[in-house]
Scaffold this active site. Structure first.
Site, mmCIF file in Angstrom:
data_model
loop_
_atom_site.group_PDB
_atom_site.id
_atom_site.type_symbol
_atom_site.label_atom_id
_atom_site.label_comp_id
_atom_site.label_asym_id
_atom_site.label_seq_id
_atom_site.Cartn_x
_atom_site.Cartn_y
_atom_site.Cartn_z
ATOM 1 C CG ASN A 1 3.952 4.799 3.404
ATOM 2 O OD1 ASN A 1 4.307 4.010 4.275
ATOM 3 N ND2 ASN A 1 3.135 5.815 3.644
ATOM 4 C CE LYS B 1 1.910 -3.324 4.154
ATOM 5 N NZ LYS B 1 2.395 -2.185 3.349
ATOM 6 N NE ARG C 1 1.163 -1.538 -14.882
ATOM 7 C CZ ARG C 1 -0.013 -2.157 -14.712
ATOM 8 N NH1 ARG C 1 -0.172 -3.400 -15.129
ATOM 9 N NH2 ARG C 1 -1.013 -1.535 -14.114
ATOM 10 C CG ASP D 1 -7.623 4.824 -5.061
ATOM 11 O OD1 ASP D 1 -6.832 3.973 -4.591
ATOM 12 O OD2 ASP D 1 -8.855 4.642 -5.129
ATOM 13 C CE1 TYR E 1 -0.758 -3.317 6.363
ATOM 14 C CE2 TYR E 1 -0.092 -4.844 8.091
ATOM 15 C CZ TYR E 1 0.107 -3.671 7.386
ATOM 16 O OH TYR E 1 1.169 -2.853 7.707
ATOM 17 C CB ILE F 1 5.638 5.494 7.546
ATOM 18 C CG1 ILE F 1 5.684 4.769 8.891
ATOM 19 C CG2 ILE F 1 6.830 5.078 6.687
ATOM 20 C CD1 ILE F 1 5.503 3.264 8.797
ATOM 21 C CB ILE G 1 5.199 2.925 13.266
ATOM 22 C CG1 ILE G 1 6.190 1.925 12.650
ATOM 23 C CG2 ILE G 1 5.701 4.355 13.090
ATOM 24 C CD1 ILE G 1 7.565 1.921 13.274
#
Length: 258
Positions: free
Chosen positions: A89, A159, A124, A62, A155, A21, A188
């Site tokens: 992402n 999200k 930020r 990272d 996860y 993505i 996806i």
């Protein structure tokens, strides 16, 4: 395909931009005139991807490391003279253990740190520059896991937290002219499914639109939310899921077979 030039002279930072993505979004925004910094923990792949996209650059980053995030933001501003769009992402998705009581703390913390806290770190660092641009936008890449159970406890929780962060950031940053929105993709077709094409084919049958998504489907939505076409859109979560959450396909099929 010819695209509108909605991002002419825009500087864009995409985390997790080396593949999937993120890569598709980098290609789409660059095709619309943006200069894109591909930030990814896999610095080598980020460099290879950037080399194939006109106007793109890369940096190893990272998002669990505040210094690395701040360095990436500073580099984008230095190279482009502006930072107008941030696409969060980067993600981590650890498999669940068969028994919940065997799930270790470290995988839980890692998924939350990358998916949720990482997005906060990036926002930020980027906000002063997004506000200064006068057209700043943040697009967070979430998941349908935020809204319904599909497994992956950490996860999914991350999200869901990201959707909440999207709303609170939108409220906080709207006086400074920065819009914040989220996309919740369904399944996806990315490298995570390599070697499991039969699984994708099976999944396509539960999607009302008859297929799983492609990275370009999400890239198109990200381009809309980042552009001035969405100038009056902030704090929203946009499902790009082929109708998965709107229609209970398995139920409809079961009723039809009754």
């Amino acid at each position: 395909m010819n695209f509108a030039r909605r991002f002419e002279d825009h500087g864009v930072l995409i985390t997790g931009g080396a593949r999937g993505i993120g890569e598709a979004t980098a290609r789409r925004l660059a095709a619309e005139g943006a200069r894109v910094l591909i930030a990814d923990v896999d610095a080598d792949q980020a460099a290879r991807t950037a080399e194939s996209i006109p106007g793109a650059e890369s940096i190893g980053c990272d998002v669990a490391d505040r210094t690395a995030v701040e360095t990436a933001v500073a580099y984008a501003v230095e190279r482009f003279g502006t930072l107008d769009v941030l696409v969060n992402n980067a993600f981590s998705c650890s498999p669940d253990t068969p028994l919940l009581e065997d799930q270790p703390d470290d995988t839980w913390y890692r998924d939350l740190d990358i998916c949720l806290t990482g997005a906060f770190r990036c926002a930020r660092a980027a906000v002063p520059h997004l506000a200064a641009s006068g057209r700043g936008a943040i697009v967070n890449i979430g998941s349908v896991n935020a809204e319904q159970s599909f497994g992956n406890h950490a996860y999914s929780a991350a999200k869901a937290g990201l959707a909440s962060l999207t709303r609170t950031l939108a409220a906080d940053l709207s006086p400074r002219g920065v819009r914040v929105n989220q996309i919740n993709p369904g399944t996806i077709r990315t490298r995570a499914w390599a070697g499991r094409e039969a699984g994708l084919e099976a999944l396509s049958r539960v999607y009302p639109l008859g297929r799983v998504g492609e990275p370009e489907d999400i890239a198109a939505a990200a381009a809309f939310l980042a552009s001035r076409d969405a100038a009056w859109v902030t704090g929203t979560t946009l499902r790009v899921d082929g109708g998965l959450l709107a229609v209970n396909t398995a139920f409809a099929q079961a009723v039809g077979e009754d």
